[in-house]
Design an enzyme around this catalytic site. Structure first.
Site, PDB file in Angstrom:
ATOM      1  N   VAL A   6       0.775  -1.407  -0.371  1.00  0.00           N
ATOM      2  CA  VAL A   6      -0.257  -0.074  -0.134  1.00  0.00           C
ATOM      3  C   VAL A   6       0.488   1.038  -0.255  1.00  0.00           C
ATOM      4  CG1 VAL A   6      -1.665   1.416   1.180  1.00  0.00           C
ATOM      5  CG2 VAL A   6      -1.754  -1.139   1.289  1.00  0.00           C
ATOM      6  N   CYS A   7       2.228   1.167   0.442  1.00  0.00           N
ATOM      7  CA  CYS A   7       2.701   1.708   0.636  1.00  0.00           C
ATOM      8  C   CYS A   7       2.780   3.205  -0.590  1.00  0.00           C
ATOM      9  CB  CYS A   7       4.036   2.023   2.043  1.00  0.00           C
ATOM     10  SG  CYS A   7       3.875   1.364   3.372  1.00  0.00           S
ATOM     11  N   PRO A   8       3.854   2.682  -1.190  1.00  0.00           N
ATOM     12  CA  PRO A   8       4.382   3.336  -2.499  1.00  0.00           C
ATOM     13  C   PRO A   8       3.366   3.187  -2.963  1.00  0.00           C
ATOM     14  CG  PRO A   8       4.040   0.562  -3.007  1.00  0.00           C
ATOM     15  CD  PRO A   8       4.202   0.540  -2.040  1.00  0.00           C
TER      16      PRO A   8
END
Length: 179
Positions: free
Chosen positions: A50-52
């Site tokens: 999810v982070c990128p």
């Protein structure tokens, strides 16, 4: 957790600002970019899923934040070397236009109160800090749910009007007038 009206904590962290190992590292502190609004957002871990998507989305509208005299800082508890490796190996992060800060001692995250109690990593917290260092907006998502950078930009626009802004207000819309 620190909230609206609180002073954003002092910090001095190593950051990654490019993919070139010779020029990638820079110190960034709460005194960097003095006089500007700051959007400081945290993510749990590098090399995740999810982070990128969030980091790339903030990167795509970084110019919009800059036009509003705001600087964006992304932060996690990973080291600057992990940040660099991730940027070098993830297509969506190679040209990232803002600094990725390394809170490896977890001091800033701890002081803000945004460490997940079971995982020990940052929650998906976002802070808008005014030029005087006062927190004006806070949003925190669960580890599994990405945030909306366009909403952060909308809130920044509303805060910068210094007016009463109704629900779903967008830049250019009428503000409310107290009777």
């Amino acid at each position: 957790m620190l909230t609206i009206g609180d002073k954003f904590p002092s910090f001095d962290l190593k950051a990654v600002v490019s993919t070139d190992a010779k020029t990638a590292f820079k110190q960034v502190s709460d005194k960097s970019d003095a006089g500007k609004w700051k959007v400081v957002f945290f993510w749990p871990k590098d090399f995740t899923f999810v982070c990128p998507t969030e980091i790339a989305a903030f990167g795509k509208i970084n110019k919009d934040f800059a036009e509003r005299d705001a600087v964006v800082y992304g932060v996690s508890t990973d080291s600057e070397f992990v940040h660099l490796a991730w940027r070098q190996n993830h297509a969506d992060l190679k040209a990232l236009p803002f600094a990725m800060l390394a809170d490896i001692k977890r001091e800033l995250s701890q002081e803000l109160g945004i460490l997940d109690k079971s995982e020990g990593v940052c929650l998906r917290a976002t802070f808008i800090v005014d030029p005087e260092g006062i927190i004006r907006f806070v949003s925190v998502n669960d580890l599994s749910v990405g945030r909306n950078p366009q909403e952060v930009l909308r809130v920044l626009d509303a805060l910068q009007t210094d007016e009463l802004c109704p629900c779903n207000w967008q830049k250019g819309d009428e503000v409310l007038k107290a009777a």
